[in-house]
Design a protein around this motif. Structure first.
Motif, PDB file in Angstrom:
ATOM      1  N   ILE A   1       0.818  -1.199   0.000  1.00 42.06           N
ATOM      2  CA  ILE A   1       0.000   0.000   0.000  1.00 42.06           C
ATOM      3  C   ILE A   1       0.858   1.258   0.000  1.00 42.06           C
ATOM      4  O   ILE A   1       0.574   2.218  -0.688  1.00 42.06           O
ATOM      5  CB  ILE A   1      -0.960  -0.014   1.204  1.00 42.06           C
ATOM      6  CG1 ILE A   1      -1.937  -1.173   1.032  1.00 42.06           C
ATOM      7  CG2 ILE A   1      -1.703   1.286   1.336  1.00 42.06           C
ATOM      8  CD1 ILE A   1      -2.882  -1.379   2.153  1.00 42.06           C
ATOM      9  N   SER A   2       1.941   1.254   0.768  1.00 39.53           N
ATOM     10  CA  SER A   2       2.799   2.423   0.896  1.00 39.53           C
ATOM     11  C   SER A   2       4.251   2.022   0.681  1.00 39.53           C
ATOM     12  O   SER A   2       4.691   0.992   1.160  1.00 39.53           O
ATOM     13  CB  SER A   2       2.631   3.038   2.290  1.00 39.53           C
ATOM     14  OG  SER A   2       3.560   4.067   2.486  1.00 39.53           O
TER      15      SER A   2
ATOM     16  N   ILE B   1       1.183  -0.293   7.060  1.00 36.97           N
ATOM     17  CA  ILE B   1      -0.177   0.148   6.753  1.00 36.97           C
ATOM     18  C   ILE B   1      -0.929  -0.967   6.044  1.00 36.97           C
ATOM     19  O   ILE B   1      -0.474  -1.515   5.049  1.00 36.97           O
ATOM     20  CB  ILE B   1      -0.167   1.430   5.904  1.00 36.97           C
ATOM     21  CG1 ILE B   1       0.525   2.558   6.671  1.00 36.97           C
ATOM     22  CG2 ILE B   1      -1.583   1.830   5.517  1.00 36.97           C
ATOM     23  CD1 ILE B   1       0.722   3.820   5.871  1.00 36.97           C
ATOM     24  N   LYS B   2      -2.101  -1.291   6.589  1.00 27.94           N
ATOM     25  CA  LYS B   2      -2.961  -2.332   6.019  1.00 27.94           C
ATOM     26  C   LYS B   2      -4.312  -1.726   5.671  1.00 27.94           C
ATOM     27  O   LYS B   2      -4.793  -0.803   6.323  1.00 27.94           O
ATOM     28  CB  LYS B   2      -3.186  -3.460   7.024  1.00 27.94           C
ATOM     29  CG  LYS B   2      -1.927  -4.061   7.587  1.00 27.94           C
ATOM     30  CD  LYS B   2      -1.250  -4.938   6.591  1.00 27.94           C
ATOM     31  CE  LYS B   2      -0.055  -5.592   7.253  1.00 27.94           C
ATOM     32  NZ  LYS B   2       1.080  -5.712   6.425  1.00 27.94           N
TER      33      LYS B   2
ATOM     34  N   PHE C   1      -2.646   0.685  11.123  1.00 26.23           N
ATOM     35  CA  PHE C   1      -1.246   0.286  11.245  1.00 26.23           C
ATOM     36  C   PHE C   1      -0.907  -0.022  12.690  1.00 26.23           C
ATOM     37  O   PHE C   1      -1.567   0.427  13.619  1.00 26.23           O
ATOM     38  CB  PHE C   1      -0.302   1.371  10.709  1.00 26.23           C
ATOM     39  CG  PHE C   1      -0.349   2.669  11.471  1.00 26.23           C
ATOM     40  CD1 PHE C   1       0.372   2.832  12.635  1.00 26.23           C
ATOM     41  CD2 PHE C   1      -1.102   3.730  11.006  1.00 26.23           C
ATOM     42  CE1 PHE C   1       0.344   4.022  13.335  1.00 26.23           C
ATOM     43  CE2 PHE C   1      -1.134   4.928  11.687  1.00 26.23           C
ATOM     44  CZ  PHE C   1      -0.408   5.073  12.858  1.00 26.23           C
ATOM     45  N   THR C   2       0.120  -0.838  12.859  1.00 24.67           N
ATOM     46  CA  THR C   2       0.781  -1.067  14.137  1.00 24.67           C
ATOM     47  C   THR C   2       2.251  -0.806  13.886  1.00 24.67           C
ATOM     48  O   THR C   2       2.865  -1.448  13.041  1.00 24.67           O
ATOM     49  CB  THR C   2       0.572  -2.512  14.631  1.00 24.67           C
ATOM     50  OG1 THR C   2      -0.823  -2.745  14.796  1.00 24.67           O
ATOM     51  CG2 THR C   2       1.292  -2.736  15.956  1.00 24.67           C
TER      52      THR C   2
ATOM     53  N   ASN D   1      -8.841   7.510   6.549  1.00 28.48           N
ATOM     54  CA  ASN D   1      -9.543   7.495   5.267  1.00 28.48           C
ATOM     55  C   ASN D   1      -8.600   7.316   4.086  1.00 28.48           C
ATOM     56  O   ASN D   1      -8.995   6.785   3.064  1.00 28.48           O
ATOM     57  CB  ASN D   1     -10.350   8.781   5.082  1.00 28.48           C
ATOM     58  CG  ASN D   1     -11.480   8.863   6.083  1.00 28.48           C
ATOM     59  OD1 ASN D   1     -12.122   7.865   6.386  1.00 28.48           O
ATOM     60  ND2 ASN D   1     -11.716  10.046   6.606  1.00 28.48           N
ATOM     61  N   THR D   2      -7.359   7.788   4.225  1.00 30.16           N
ATOM     62  CA  THR D   2      -6.396   7.687   3.130  1.00 30.16           C
ATOM     63  C   THR D   2      -5.072   7.148   3.649  1.00 30.16           C
ATOM     64  O   THR D   2      -4.772   7.220   4.846  1.00 30.16           O
ATOM     65  CB  THR D   2      -6.141   9.056   2.477  1.00 30.16           C
ATOM     66  OG1 THR D   2      -5.522   9.912   3.426  1.00 30.16           O
ATOM     67  CG2 THR D   2      -7.413   9.680   1.944  1.00 30.16           C
ATOM     68  N   VAL D   3      -4.260   6.640   2.734  1.00 27.38           N
ATOM     69  CA  VAL D   3      -2.920   6.159   3.074  1.00 27.38           C
ATOM     70  C   VAL D   3      -2.065   7.328   3.540  1.00 27.38           C
ATOM     71  O   VAL D   3      -1.273   7.214   4.473  1.00 27.38           O
ATOM     72  CB  VAL D   3      -2.271   5.455   1.861  1.00 27.38           C
ATOM     73  CG1 VAL D   3      -0.842   5.070   2.155  1.00 27.38           C
ATOM     74  CG2 VAL D   3      -3.079   4.242   1.452  1.00 27.38           C
TER      75      VAL D   3
END
Length: 82
Positions: free
Chosen positions: A4-5, A11-12, A25-26, A47-49
């Protein structure tokens, strides 16, 4: 699994029952100087990455400079006193 990033692999993406897509995320921040324990933080409902990435960067910066991330929830009493 899809990346994703580029910068933050933590980030999931997840989907709510109503079909909305959110991000969580953790992230591991390091060793807490006061307790000597490892410090990890979990956050969700972005809402967004981009929002999630900026929150990770903010948490890492604050932890590096001595501010310990706390739970953002406040009791009614705390809000009243403020």
């Amino acid at each position: 699994m899809e990346q994703i990033s580029k910068n933050h692999r933590q980030i999931k993406k997840y989907t709510l029952k109503n079909g909305d897509t959110k991000y969580k995320f953790t992230v591991y921040l390091g060793i807490d100087q006061e307790t000597g324990r490892e410090k990890s933080v979990t956050r969700n409902s972005f809402n967004t990455v981009k929002e999630a990435e900026s929150e990770i960067d903010k948490l890492k910066y604050e932890f590096k400079h001595g501010k310990n991330p706390e739970n953002n929830r406040k009791t009614f009493q705390e809000v009243y006193l403020e």
